[in-house]
Design a protein around this motif. Structure first.
Motif, PDB file in Angstrom:
ATOM      1  N   ILE A  37      -2.325   2.751   1.368  1.00  6.71           N
ATOM      2  CA  ILE A  37      -1.287   2.719   0.343  1.00  6.71           C
ATOM      3  C   ILE A  37      -0.263   1.658   0.721  1.00  6.71           C
ATOM      4  O   ILE A  37      -0.307   1.082   1.811  1.00  6.71           O
ATOM      5  CB  ILE A  37      -0.623   4.100   0.181  1.00  6.71           C
ATOM      6  CG1 ILE A  37      -0.023   4.582   1.513  1.00  6.71           C
ATOM      7  CG2 ILE A  37      -1.644   5.126  -0.327  1.00  6.71           C
ATOM      8  CD1 ILE A  37       0.706   5.917   1.430  1.00  6.71           C
ATOM      9  N   SER A  38       0.673   1.411  -0.172  1.00 13.29           N
ATOM     10  CA  SER A  38       1.629   0.321   0.027  1.00 13.29           C
ATOM     11  C   SER A  38       2.781   0.698   0.944  1.00 13.29           C
ATOM     12  O   SER A  38       3.620  -0.147   1.264  1.00 13.29           O
ATOM     13  CB  SER A  38       2.186  -0.129  -1.328  1.00 13.29           C
ATOM     14  OG  SER A  38       2.850   0.946  -1.977  1.00 13.29           O
ATOM     15  N   ASP A  97       0.627   5.543  -7.829  1.00 10.05           N
ATOM     16  CA  ASP A  97      -0.806   5.805  -7.896  1.00 10.05           C
ATOM     17  C   ASP A  97      -1.579   4.538  -7.569  1.00 10.05           C
ATOM     18  O   ASP A  97      -1.274   3.454  -8.086  1.00 10.05           O
ATOM     19  CB  ASP A  97      -1.207   6.292  -9.291  1.00 10.05           C
ATOM     20  CG  ASP A  97      -0.640   7.664  -9.604  1.00 10.05           C
ATOM     21  OD1 ASP A  97      -1.166   8.654  -9.069  1.00 10.05           O
ATOM     22  OD2 ASP A  97       0.340   7.746 -10.379  1.00 10.05           O
ATOM     23  N   ARG A  98      -2.569   4.697  -6.721  1.00 12.00           N
ATOM     24  CA  ARG A  98      -3.489   3.604  -6.414  1.00 12.00           C
ATOM     25  C   ARG A  98      -4.913   4.104  -6.652  1.00 12.00           C
ATOM     26  O   ARG A  98      -5.316   5.128  -6.088  1.00 12.00           O
ATOM     27  CB  ARG A  98      -3.322   3.133  -4.983  1.00 12.00           C
ATOM     28  CG  ARG A  98      -4.387   2.144  -4.517  1.00 12.00           C
ATOM     29  CD  ARG A  98      -3.999   1.455  -3.218  1.00 12.00           C
ATOM     30  NE  ARG A  98      -2.963   0.442  -3.450  1.00 12.00           N
ATOM     31  CZ  ARG A  98      -2.423  -0.311  -2.498  1.00 12.00           C
ATOM     32  NH1 ARG A  98      -2.818  -0.142  -1.229  1.00 12.00           N
ATOM     33  NH2 ARG A  98      -1.497  -1.210  -2.779  1.00 12.00           N
ATOM     34  N   ASP A 157      -2.918  -0.551  -9.185  1.00 11.35           N
ATOM     35  CA  ASP A 157      -1.668   0.053  -8.707  1.00 11.35           C
ATOM     36  C   ASP A 157      -0.763   0.318  -9.896  1.00 11.35           C
ATOM     37  O   ASP A 157      -0.477  -0.599 -10.689  1.00 11.35           O
ATOM     38  CB  ASP A 157      -0.965  -0.885  -7.713  1.00 11.35           C
ATOM     39  CG  ASP A 157      -1.698  -0.967  -6.389  1.00 11.35           C
ATOM     40  OD1 ASP A 157      -1.653   0.011  -5.627  1.00 11.35           O
ATOM     41  OD2 ASP A 157      -2.337  -2.013  -6.131  1.00 11.35           O
ATOM     42  N   ARG A 169      -9.041   3.035  -6.665  1.00 11.15           N
ATOM     43  CA  ARG A 169      -9.995   2.071  -6.154  1.00 11.15           C
ATOM     44  C   ARG A 169     -11.417   2.503  -6.518  1.00 11.15           C
ATOM     45  O   ARG A 169     -11.724   3.695  -6.491  1.00 11.15           O
ATOM     46  CB  ARG A 169      -9.913   1.936  -4.633  1.00 11.15           C
ATOM     47  CG  ARG A 169      -8.686   1.215  -4.131  1.00 11.15           C
ATOM     48  CD  ARG A 169      -8.579   1.293  -2.619  1.00 11.15           C
ATOM     49  NE  ARG A 169      -7.549   0.400  -2.088  1.00 11.15           N
ATOM     50  CZ  ARG A 169      -7.140   0.388  -0.831  1.00 11.15           C
ATOM     51  NH1 ARG A 169      -7.689   1.223   0.054  1.00 11.15           N
ATOM     52  NH2 ARG A 169      -6.196  -0.445  -0.436  1.00 11.15           N
ATOM     53  N   GLN A 228      -9.127  -2.602  -7.534  1.00 10.18           N
ATOM     54  CA  GLN A 228      -7.948  -1.791  -7.206  1.00 10.18           C
ATOM     55  C   GLN A 228      -6.935  -1.870  -8.332  1.00 10.18           C
ATOM     56  O   GLN A 228      -6.651  -2.954  -8.863  1.00 10.18           O
ATOM     57  CB  GLN A 228      -7.311  -2.289  -5.902  1.00 10.18           C
ATOM     58  CG  GLN A 228      -6.050  -1.550  -5.493  1.00 10.18           C
ATOM     59  CD  GLN A 228      -5.590  -1.962  -4.116  1.00 10.18           C
ATOM     60  OE1 GLN A 228      -6.298  -1.798  -3.130  1.00 10.18           O
ATOM     61  NE2 GLN A 228      -4.389  -2.527  -4.030  1.00 10.18           N
TER      62      GLN A 228
END
Length: 429
Positions: free
Chosen positions: A371-372, A419-420, A106, A422, A104
């Motif tokens: 998402i966070s 933006d993430r 971030d 994975r 991942q």
């Protein structure tokens, strides 16, 4: 002792006698040697006859066992899902599981440094059919037992061992079209990540009904009494929810489905909750939720198979409104469009989704954590799946998101898109 053992022992004794030096001295003349060889040949013939009789008897036993439904001997290579057969040949024990490795990343323009991390998720579960109506189920998973919407473990903490928890433990009673579940139970509702994260398994009592109609369509209904938090001295937290649905028959290249649900939460106790459960929902000064959560949820779906079975096109739309909200930020919606399947080797699937969840549109404790930001977000999501080998899945994700309003944005800048990324490899059995 059996005649087979007697014959074999006699043959061995005679052979040893015939091969010993003293025997050769005592059978010097040709007639005695010929007689001895004749006896040996006779014993060998008798042994062969007995062996053939034994082979025929074993074949008859296997035939009788097959007619009575007794399980056949295990194959040389064990099946991927170990099973135990009942007396009538039906599988009673079914074991399944998976392991996922994930990278991942971030990234943010303003709020924080870029972060790169890795996660592991492992799950192993089993169901056991006690009889033709009652089934028991349980599953062990990695992850924090205090986090109901994630079973991933962050690779960190100076190589500490992973935590393991029991996220399913239930009894199921089958009444044909109706199944009743009790305990820590599988999710009974048709869902999207907007309202229910895929890892959330409620605890309580549920019923799932599905009836197929003669034209290939189906009626569905599900109900749930969800024990969210029980308090010995204060009011409990519960949810009562229901959903009805309809799946059409195949209409040319199209199939449609619709599901309507209402979830009524009574949040009297928050003693068992932590920051990961509250997430972005608004709270009072004493720590309780500001809003009640009475969610109306409508999901519509359509599948088009005009490109063939390998490339189905699937659309899903979800609209949710919180009728108990104490704020105007009470609505969420999402739409996903995908093409492809992931059922056979070398299959591909590409999915794009867009969703918005206002601050108190959903209960953040049980919505997705991809998402966070738990609620109060706008999200673009792109997912690419590929099946490189049987029982494997390679997936790439890109989440592009930002807060929906500045009031509940916290430390996130309202105009800053986050933006993430994975990449995950899944192996299942």
């Amino acid at each position: 002792m059996s005649s087979n053992n007697l014959s074999t022992g006699a043959a061995v004794a005679i052979l040893l006698a015939a091969l010993s030096p003293s025997a050769f001295a005592q059978t010097a003349n040709t007639a005695d040697a010929a007689a001895l060889r004749a006896q040996i040949e006779a014993l060998r013939a008798e042994q062969a006859r007995i062996a053939e009789m034994q082979r025929q008897t074993e074949a008859k036993i296997r035939q009788l066992e097959a007619g009575a439904g007794v399980a056949s001997p295990a194959p040389a290579v064990a099946p991927s899902s170990p099973k135990v057969a009942s007396a009538d040949g039906a599988s009673k024990l079914n074991v399944t599981g998976d392991l996922r490795l994930r990278f991942q990343g971030d990234y943010s323009d303003d709020d924080a440094r870029a972060r790169r991390s890795g996660q592991v998720r492992g799950r192993i579960g089993a169901t056991y059919a006690v009889n033709d109506r009652v089934t028991l189920g349980a599953r062990l998973v990695t992850g924090d037992a205090d986090d109901p919407n994630s079973t991933d473990v962050q690779m960190s903490n100076w190589d500490d061992d992973f935590q393991v928890a029991l996220d399913l433990a239930y009894a199921q009673v089958n009444f044909g079209d109706l199944n009743i579940f009790g305990g820590k139970i599988p999710q009974p509702f048709t869902r999207t990540d907007l309202v229910w994260d895929g890892d959330v398994n409620p605890q309580g009592l549920s019923g799932v009904y599905k009836h197929k109609l003669g034209d290939g369509s189906a009626l569905r209904a599900s109900g749930l009494f969800f024990i969210v938090d029980e308090d010995a001295v204060a009011a409990d937290s519960t949810m009562v929810g229901g959903q009805v649905g309809y799946d059409t028959a195949q209409l040319g290249n199209f199939k449609f489905d619709v599901s309507a649900a209402y979830y009524d939460y009574t949040l009297g106790s928050v003693v068992g909750a932590d920051s990961g459960d509250f997430r972005n929902n608004r709270r009072k000064a004493n720590g309780d939720y500001l809003s009640d959560f009475n969610l109306g949820d409508l999901i519509v779906g359509a599948t088009w198979s005009g490109f063939g079975s390998r490339w189905p096109v699937r659309f899903v739309g979800d609209y949710v409104k919180n009728f108990g909200a104490e704020t105007s930020d009470d609505t969420g919606y999402g739409a996903d469009l995908g093409i492809g399947r992931v059922t056979q080797q070398h299959d591909w699937r590409v999915t794009y989704g867009y969703s918005v969840a206002e601050t108190d549109a959903v209960l953040g404790a049980f919505s997705h954590d991809n998402i966070s930001i738990g609620t109060n977000y706008k999200l673009h999501a792109l997912t690419v799946d590929y099946v490189p080998m049987p029982k494997t899945l390679l997936t790439a994700y890109w989440y592009h998101y930002k807060p929906d309003n500045a009031l509940d944005a916290g430390t996130n800048a309202i105009g800053d898109w986050l933006d993430r990324v994975r990449v995950a490899f899944l192996v299942s059995f």
